[in-house]
Design an enzyme around this catalytic site. Sequence first.
Site, PDB file in Angstrom:
ATOM      1  N   THR A 125      96.184 -30.468 -42.202  1.00  0.00           N
ATOM      2  CA  THR A 125      97.607 -30.272 -41.886  1.00  0.00           C
ATOM      3  C   THR A 125      98.528 -30.581 -43.073  1.00  0.00           C
ATOM      4  O   THR A 125      98.301 -31.525 -43.818  1.00  0.00           O
ATOM      5  CB  THR A 125      98.006 -31.170 -40.697  1.00  0.00           C
ATOM      6  OG1 THR A 125      97.097 -30.916 -39.624  1.00  0.00           O
ATOM      7  CG2 THR A 125      99.425 -30.893 -40.242  1.00  0.00           C
ATOM      8  N   GLU A 126      99.546 -29.743 -43.200  1.00  0.00           N
ATOM      9  CA  GLU A 126     100.558 -29.944 -44.244  1.00  0.00           C
ATOM     10  C   GLU A 126     101.930 -29.740 -43.617  1.00  0.00           C
ATOM     11  O   GLU A 126     102.025 -29.202 -42.507  1.00  0.00           O
ATOM     12  CB  GLU A 126     100.372 -28.911 -45.370  1.00  0.00           C
ATOM     13  CG  GLU A 126      99.059 -29.063 -46.094  1.00  0.00           C
ATOM     14  CD  GLU A 126      98.892 -28.054 -47.230  1.00  0.00           C
ATOM     15  OE1 GLU A 126      99.869 -27.318 -47.546  1.00  0.00           O
ATOM     16  OE2 GLU A 126      97.785 -28.018 -47.786  1.00  0.00           O
ATOM     17  N   PRO A 127     102.997 -30.138 -44.343  1.00  0.00           N
ATOM     18  CA  PRO A 127     104.335 -29.966 -43.771  1.00  0.00           C
ATOM     19  C   PRO A 127     104.587 -28.537 -43.275  1.00  0.00           C
ATOM     20  O   PRO A 127     105.176 -28.330 -42.226  1.00  0.00           O
ATOM     21  CB  PRO A 127     105.258 -30.325 -44.936  1.00  0.00           C
ATOM     22  CG  PRO A 127     104.459 -31.281 -45.760  1.00  0.00           C
ATOM     23  CD  PRO A 127     103.027 -30.850 -45.613  1.00  0.00           C
ATOM     24  N   ALA A 129     102.152 -26.260 -42.688  1.00  0.00           N
ATOM     25  CA  ALA A 129     100.960 -25.680 -42.056  1.00  0.00           C
ATOM     26  C   ALA A 129     100.404 -26.614 -40.990  1.00  0.00           C
ATOM     27  O   ALA A 129      99.688 -27.562 -41.288  1.00  0.00           O
ATOM     28  CB  ALA A 129      99.891 -25.401 -43.121  1.00  0.00           C
ATOM     29  N   PHE A 155     100.267 -36.169 -41.749  1.00  0.00           N
ATOM     30  CA  PHE A 155      99.745 -36.623 -40.440  1.00  0.00           C
ATOM     31  C   PHE A 155      98.234 -36.865 -40.451  1.00  0.00           C
ATOM     32  O   PHE A 155      97.540 -36.467 -39.517  1.00  0.00           O
ATOM     33  CB  PHE A 155     100.022 -35.578 -39.342  1.00  0.00           C
ATOM     34  CG  PHE A 155     101.467 -35.266 -39.081  1.00  0.00           C
ATOM     35  CD1 PHE A 155     102.486 -36.102 -39.495  1.00  0.00           C
ATOM     36  CD2 PHE A 155     101.813 -34.115 -38.362  1.00  0.00           C
ATOM     37  CE1 PHE A 155     103.825 -35.803 -39.219  1.00  0.00           C
ATOM     38  CE2 PHE A 155     103.140 -33.809 -38.078  1.00  0.00           C
ATOM     39  CZ  PHE A 155     104.146 -34.643 -38.515  1.00  0.00           C
ATOM     40  N   GLU A 363      94.160 -31.873 -33.171  1.00  0.00           N
ATOM     41  CA  GLU A 363      92.940 -31.040 -33.160  1.00  0.00           C
ATOM     42  C   GLU A 363      93.188 -29.718 -32.437  1.00  0.00           C
ATOM     43  O   GLU A 363      92.365 -29.237 -31.668  1.00  0.00           O
ATOM     44  CB  GLU A 363      91.742 -31.814 -32.602  1.00  0.00           C
ATOM     45  CG  GLU A 363      91.356 -32.918 -33.565  1.00  0.00           C
ATOM     46  CD  GLU A 363      89.958 -33.446 -33.414  1.00  0.00           C
ATOM     47  OE1 GLU A 363      89.080 -32.748 -32.893  1.00  0.00           O
ATOM     48  OE2 GLU A 363      89.751 -34.585 -33.856  1.00  0.00           O
TER      49      GLU A 363
HETATM   50  C1  LIG Z   1      99.113 -38.671 -34.638  1.00  0.00           C
HETATM   51  C2  LIG Z   1      98.639 -37.442 -35.328  1.00  0.00           C
HETATM   52  C3  LIG Z   1      97.427 -37.464 -36.002  1.00  0.00           C
HETATM   53  C4  LIG Z   1      96.967 -36.326 -36.672  1.00  0.00           C
HETATM   54  N1  LIG Z   1      95.798 -36.409 -37.389  1.00  0.00           N
HETATM   55  C5  LIG Z   1      95.446 -35.338 -38.161  1.00  0.00           C
HETATM   56  C6  LIG Z   1      94.316 -35.433 -39.046  1.00  0.00           C
HETATM   57  O1  LIG Z   1      93.587 -36.442 -39.071  1.00  0.00           O
HETATM   58  N2  LIG Z   1      94.035 -34.387 -39.841  1.00  0.00           N
HETATM   59  C7  LIG Z   1      94.795 -33.253 -39.843  1.00  0.00           C
HETATM   60  O2  LIG Z   1      94.510 -32.357 -40.612  1.00  0.00           O
HETATM   61  N3  LIG Z   1      95.863 -33.144 -39.002  1.00  0.00           N
HETATM   62  C8  LIG Z   1      96.204 -34.151 -38.186  1.00  0.00           C
HETATM   63  N4  LIG Z   1      97.295 -34.055 -37.355  1.00  0.00           N
HETATM   64  C9  LIG Z   1      98.052 -32.804 -37.326  1.00  0.00           C
HETATM   65  C10 LIG Z   1      97.914 -32.049 -36.012  1.00  0.00           C
HETATM   66  O3  LIG Z   1      96.678 -31.448 -35.908  1.00  0.00           O
HETATM   67  C11 LIG Z   1      99.089 -31.060 -35.936  1.00  0.00           C
HETATM   68  O4  LIG Z   1     100.230 -31.829 -35.669  1.00  0.00           O
HETATM   69  C12 LIG Z   1      98.894 -30.018 -34.884  1.00  0.00           C
HETATM   70  O5  LIG Z   1      97.880 -29.132 -35.252  1.00  0.00           O
HETATM   71  C13 LIG Z   1     100.167 -29.249 -34.585  1.00  0.00           C
HETATM   72  O6  LIG Z   1     100.789 -28.819 -35.754  1.00  0.00           O
HETATM   73  P1  LIG Z   1     102.347 -29.089 -35.952  1.00  0.00           P
HETATM   74  O7  LIG Z   1     102.557 -30.523 -35.707  1.00  0.00           O
HETATM   75  O8  LIG Z   1     102.730 -28.551 -37.272  1.00  0.00           O
HETATM   76  O9  LIG Z   1     103.039 -28.272 -34.808  1.00  0.00           O
HETATM   77  P2  LIG Z   1     103.518 -26.757 -34.886  1.00  0.00           P
HETATM   78  O10 LIG Z   1     102.417 -25.920 -35.330  1.00  0.00           O
HETATM   79  O11 LIG Z   1     104.797 -26.691 -35.625  1.00  0.00           O
HETATM   80  O12 LIG Z   1     103.759 -26.475 -33.355  1.00  0.00           O
HETATM   81  C14 LIG Z   1     104.999 -26.736 -32.687  1.00  0.00           C
HETATM   82  C15 LIG Z   1     104.905 -26.154 -31.294  1.00  0.00           C
HETATM   83  O13 LIG Z   1     104.735 -24.754 -31.334  1.00  0.00           O
HETATM   84  C16 LIG Z   1     103.604 -24.354 -30.627  1.00  0.00           C
HETATM   85  N5  LIG Z   1     102.961 -23.215 -31.281  1.00  0.00           N
HETATM   86  C17 LIG Z   1     102.801 -23.011 -32.608  1.00  0.00           C
HETATM   87  N6  LIG Z   1     102.147 -21.868 -32.837  1.00  0.00           N
HETATM   88  C18 LIG Z   1     101.852 -21.352 -31.630  1.00  0.00           C
HETATM   89  C19 LIG Z   1     101.180 -20.174 -31.196  1.00  0.00           C
HETATM   90  N7  LIG Z   1     100.652 -19.306 -32.049  1.00  0.00           N
HETATM   91  N8  LIG Z   1     101.072 -19.956 -29.866  1.00  0.00           N
HETATM   92  C20 LIG Z   1     101.595 -20.832 -28.962  1.00  0.00           C
HETATM   93  N9  LIG Z   1     102.256 -21.948 -29.336  1.00  0.00           N
HETATM   94  C21 LIG Z   1     102.378 -22.204 -30.643  1.00  0.00           C
HETATM   95  C22 LIG Z   1     102.697 -25.554 -30.648  1.00  0.00           C
HETATM   96  O14 LIG Z   1     101.775 -25.545 -29.592  1.00  0.00           O
HETATM   97  C23 LIG Z   1     103.703 -26.677 -30.518  1.00  0.00           C
HETATM   98  O15 LIG Z   1     104.026 -26.864 -29.161  1.00  0.00           O
HETATM   99  C24 LIG Z   1      97.745 -35.161 -36.646  1.00  0.00           C
HETATM  100  C25 LIG Z   1      98.929 -35.139 -35.946  1.00  0.00           C
HETATM  101  C26 LIG Z   1      99.393 -36.254 -35.299  1.00  0.00           C
HETATM  102  C27 LIG Z   1     100.701 -36.192 -34.588  1.00  0.00           C
END
Ligand SMILES: Cc1cc2nc3c(=O)[nH]c(=O)nc-3n(C[C@H](O)[C@H](O)[C@H](O)COP(=O)(O)OP(=O)(O)OC[C@H]3O[C@@H](n4cnc5c(N)ncnc54)[C@H](O)[C@@H]3O)c2cc1C
Lengths: 385, 261
Positions: A125-127, A129, A155, A363
């Site tokens: 994950t990135e800001p 992505a 994150f 995940e």
């Molecule tokens: C506490 C915590 C721990 C984490 N640990 C890790 C880690 O160890 N390693 C790692 O790589 N990442 C980690 N993450 C990142 C996590 O996997 C992401 O936050 C997650 O995949 C969602 O991405 P985003 O936060 O950018 O949300 P966004 O992608 O911005 O999503 C925002 C909203 O839009 C919805 N949405 C987006 N696209 C679609 C679509 N195509 N169809 C339907 N709905 C959509 C989403 O479901 C969500 O409700 C962690 C996150 C948290 C909060």
Amino acid sequence: MEYFLSEQQKTIRSLARKIAEERILPVRAELDEKEEFPWAIIRDLAASDMFRVFIPEEYDGLGGGCLDLCLVVEELSRVCSSVAISYAAVDLGIIPLLEYGTEEQKRKYLPDVAAGKRLAAFAITEPMAGSDASAIRTTAERVKGGYLLNGTKQFITNGGEAELYTVIALTDKTRGARGASALLVEKDTPGFSFGKKERKLGIRASSTRELIFQNCFVPEENIIGREGMGFIVTMRLFDKSRPGIGAQAVGLAQGALEAATDYARERVQFGHPIFSLQAVQHMLADMVIQVEAARALVYATARTVDSGAKDVSGESAMAKVFASDMAMKVTTDAVQILGGAGYMRDYPVEKMMRDAKITQIYEGTNQILRNVIAIELRKRKGRRD
Amino acid sequence: MDIIVCLKQVPGTTQVKIDPQTNTLVRQGIKNITNPFDTYALEAAIRLKEQYGGKVTAISMGPPQADEMLREAISLGADEAILLSDRAFAGADTLATSYTLARAITKIEKYDLIICGRQTIDGDTGQVGPELAEMLSLPFVAYVSKIEEINNGQMRVQRMIEEGYEVIEAPLPAVISVVKEINVPRLPSLRGITRAKSAVIPAWGAKELDADQDRVGLAGSATRVIKIFFPQRGKRAEILQGSPQSQVASLVTKLRENGLI
Ligand SMILES: Cc1cc2nc3c(=O)[nH]c(=O)nc-3n(C[C@H](O)[C@H](O)[C@H](O)COP(=O)(O)OP(=O)(O)OC[C@H]3O[C@@H](n4cnc5c(N)ncnc54)[C@H](O)[C@@H]3O)c2cc1C
Ligand SMILES: Cc1cc2nc3c(=O)[nH]c(=O)nc-3n(C[C@H](O)[C@H](O)[C@H](O)COP(=O)(O)OP(=O)(O)OC[C@H]3O[C@@H](n4cnc5c(N)ncnc54)[C@H](O)[C@@H]3O)c2cc1C
């Protein structure tokens, strides 16, 4: 419910429960309050061989699979989800190595992970992505003898605490998703530093942090699989790890169910324990039905993973989605059953409710996973084999 | 560094009942645990082994079910365990217990240190450690709260006394008894549990120990228990309630009223 666990699995489960009750329970509220990484408990888990559970015997592990991991995660999460995820994230960090690593890489890293001497983490994950993982911008530029890593991951669970990071970065920007690769990066590598530590709603004792790479040199022997395999590695990883999040959710919900049941039997209103009210009974009945159904799905999925089945994307996604939605509902209902007390930090259920939310997000958000499930459904025309 | 740890299985409750007919403990229906102080003894032994190498042997005199406790000791890190069990050992007081343990230790032959708990939570005497040392003609240090160093056949330990602690040096082999301040016992490990399941725990009886029949069990016990009883609970107790301040105030008033202060 009889889940036909092996003797070894029963031993694993009961020891994990013992650790949770004896070592974690007394400190969980404090860990949550202070947002403190649970190092003392991690050391207890290591000393009890819990990090050996998911590592093959050749590398000093106990040779367990996804189900064994799920049993530990569930028991830890029943008492404290922060500890459970700090533990599970180690598995997340090393699955790529287990699946695609060379013999040399495995020999070099796995025995230390098995001994709990080094924690691991996985970073995609990135800001810019999140759900759209293909939008990552971190690059791994080919240089003599290795790669120069540049970019910021966001994150990342176990960030700052882990010694070993599996990082997904672009080795070829022109090829999009096919240009991503998985690299193993050790903590203390020059050019690798940690950014902001997040302050969270739940799982507060777990560490969630930024990883910053500035011309960070990673030797070529640290690539996992081949160049361009980054997303394949990631997909395969999540297929295997998502049941673990399901187990985290089941454990959380189990903890909340127990707390709510105990409270309902003790709390007297209108002259009777509130357990005698049918409205409360039915809520508790629904809770236990859901917890058990989710557990059954998670265990069955974990067993499917352990069977070596090739394509488990749909199953894994279902286990994670169902269990996490269930945990959110069950923990919320537990707070409801405890009434005002449930809203207070003196009782564990408000923490469980806060902790449950993340299981619907990481995940793969449950929306993204429903997409995955729908794709599988279409592929299989709704049939089951 | 070969270490012998003496472990006793005790009822897992402080509310033991005593059979008024036989003056013995009623053990039925009570889950047995390792005497809590002995868990610190075992942990101390395992840590010494980890630091200096060698072997930890756990021994216990008790009925066959003490086997279960010895397996737990192995799961925690003891290398070997020996159960001392024989009908002839029944009814042993501290003297006969110590004699039996001493025979076993003599038979084990190779040891540098023997560790006991400070006392048991059932018998409660704290006599076995010193008696054992006496019988083996070894130095004894009670209430050890820290093992500072072991070097050249010498140990330096801290022992708790009321006003603080003493530092004592003694030659090895020696016997020590430990207090709970010495460590926090670990939990078992999965590999340890697996090892414990398949471990062979020999049971030595009077014959194997070449023990003098008149010195074991009831026959070898100098103590005759006439009666064991709990003191009557006073019926006139009163529990003060309220804030600490108001409790203290009413306590002082009551003591004054009764002419006690
Ligand atoms: C506490 C915590 C721990 C984490 N640990 C890790 C880690 O160890 N390693 C790692 O790589 N990442 C980690 N993450 C990142 C996590 O996997 C992401 O936050 C997650 O995949 C969602 O991405 P985003 O936060 O950018 O949300 P966004 O992608 O911005 O999503 C925002 C909203 O839009 C919805 N949405 C987006 N696209 C679609 C679509 N195509 N169809 C339907 N709905 C959509 C989403 O479901 C969500 O409700 C962690 C996150 C948290 C909060
Ligand atoms: C008044 C009285 C009456 C008793 N009556 C009876 C009776 O009728 N029948 C009966 O069976 N018992 C009886 N006992 C119990 C028995 O005498 C003692 O429990 C036993 O001798 C050990 O003494 P202890 O428990 O006081 O051990 P302590 O001296 O308090 O123990 C010190 C340490 O010695 C070691 N140790 C003690 N016992 C053992 C053991 N068995 N194996 C290995 N290590 C050990 C442990 O490391 C322990 O921490 C009686 C005890 C008392 C005090």
